[in-house]
Design an enzyme around this catalytic site. Structure first.
Site, PDB file in Angstrom:
ATOM      1  N   CYS A  77      30.713 111.832  19.584  1.00 58.74           N
ATOM      2  CA  CYS A  77      31.716 110.765  19.684  1.00 58.74           C
ATOM      3  C   CYS A  77      30.975 109.435  19.647  1.00 58.74           C
ATOM      4  CB  CYS A  77      32.490 110.917  20.989  1.00 58.74           C
ATOM      5  SG  CYS A  77      33.660 109.588  21.266  1.00 58.74           S
ATOM      6  N   CYS A 226      37.580 105.367  15.282  1.00 58.49           N
ATOM      7  CA  CYS A 226      36.747 106.537  15.585  1.00 58.49           C
ATOM      8  C   CYS A 226      35.336 106.201  15.099  1.00 58.49           C
ATOM      9  CB  CYS A 226      37.313 107.760  14.851  1.00 58.49           C
ATOM     10  SG  CYS A 226      36.233 109.194  14.943  1.00 58.49           S
TER      11      CYS A 226
END
Ligand SMILES: N[C@@H](CCC[C@H](N)C(=O)O)C(=O)O
Length: 322
Positions: A77, A226
């Site tokens: 992430c 993202c």
């Protein structure tokens, strides 16, 4: 169980950060999943795109595990890693450290601001692979670069890559959010092609070394941004578009902007992702996982840094006419 946490975000991709170095909760895998489902819920929970569990590491200064809001764990992430980098850098009083993630130990550091007054953190995004097996993706070929995936769209062409979580990226003239939502849902309901699901990004080239990216995230849905997707999109728009290797690419997103530097060394790609790691507030949540209930204590807001971040957000919105 009383759990202190920090609500934080990278480009408006928001997380609940739980420091398990400070407090050894001894969570089971089932509890991590249950906590994510209970607390990330936007209507009934605290509301976030995922949970960042910061844990001790034998290989680095700390370890990050990231769970999506649907309770699944991701390999990586990017926006979350910047928040964890900030947390650990401040805690240890060092500018450069390493954080263990599922697939790699990654260098992270505090670097020159990408926008006035925004403390900026750089995280390395690697390993990067175009091999379809690395996503995994079932495809008749070793790589799927700029190819049609008829199950998703008759018109568009996609490039598949892992960074190291799975992504497909398409370059468009302008981003149609409804189409992205529909294609993202289809791609994540297509186990015969993407057995582990996939993050789907639409990339608009604004000018050389400046792009706008929107992403449907596996395990979440449409998010403000993202980090791994912006990194993957920078790489794809360097290979297939006008961007340059070794040059900061400005990536505008719905929640702000980041810079990505794509590098190629001995035939291998890596990406430096640079951007904010902003703390919104800190509090404590008292969770009863048996009853699936929780209570949040009084929140202490980081008012000044949030006010500063609003300036970056406004600038980013103006870049895409919003
Ligand atoms: N938002 C993250 C990626 C989170 C994981 C992703 N949804 C996945 O399941 O791969 C980022 O900033 O990279």
């Amino acid at each position: 169980m009383k759990i202190p946490y920090i609500k934080c975000h990278g480009s408006g991709n928001d997380f609940i950060l739980i420091d398990e170095i400070e407090n050894d909760f001894g969570f089971s895998e089932k509890e991590r999943e249950e906590l994510s489902l209970l607390l990330c819920d936007r209507e009934k929970g605290i509301g976030s795109d995922g949970i960042l569990f910061v844990m001790p590491s034998e290989k680095a200064e700390g370890r990050m595990r990231m769970f999506n809001s649907d309770g699944t764990e991701a390999e990586m992430c990017g926006n979350g890693l910047r928040c964890v980098a900030r947390h650990m850098i401040e805690k240890l009083g060092k500018k450069e450290i390493a954080i263990e993630t599922e697939k790699a130990v990654l260098p992270v550091s505090q670097v020159e601001e990408i926008f006035p007054e925004i403390d900026t953190f750089s995280v390395m995004i690697e390993p990067v692979s175009f091999e379809v097996d690395s996503l995994p993706m079932n495809f008749a070929g070793k790589e799927a670069v700029d190819v049609k995936i008829p199950e998703l769209s008759e018109e568009r062409t996609f490039t598949a890559l892992s960074v190291p979580n799975p992504h497909i990226v398409t370059i468009v003239d302008s981003v149609d959010q409804e189409e992205l939502l529909s294609v993202g849902k289809k791609a994540n309901d297509l186990p015969e092609v993407f057995p582990n699901g996939v993050n789907v990004s639409y990339v608009q080239i604004l000018e050389e070394n400046k792009i706008f990216v929107r992403t449907f995230e596996r395990g979440v849905g449409l998010t403000n941004a993202c980090g791994t997707a912006m990194s993957a999109s920078s790489l794809v728009s360097t290979i297939l578009g006008p961007n340059d290797l070794g040059t900061p690419i400005v990536v505008i997103n719905k929640g702000g902007l980041v810079n990505c530097v794509v590098e190629k060394d001995n035939g291998r790609f890596s990406i430096q992702l640079r951007g904010n790691g902003t703390n919104v507030y800190q509090a404590e949540v008292d969770v009863d996982l048996g009853a699936l209930t929780f209570e949040v204590s009084e929140k202490q807001f980081f008012a000044e840094e949030n006010a500063t971040y609003e300036k970056l957000e406004a600038f980013a919105a103006s870049e895409i006419g919003g």
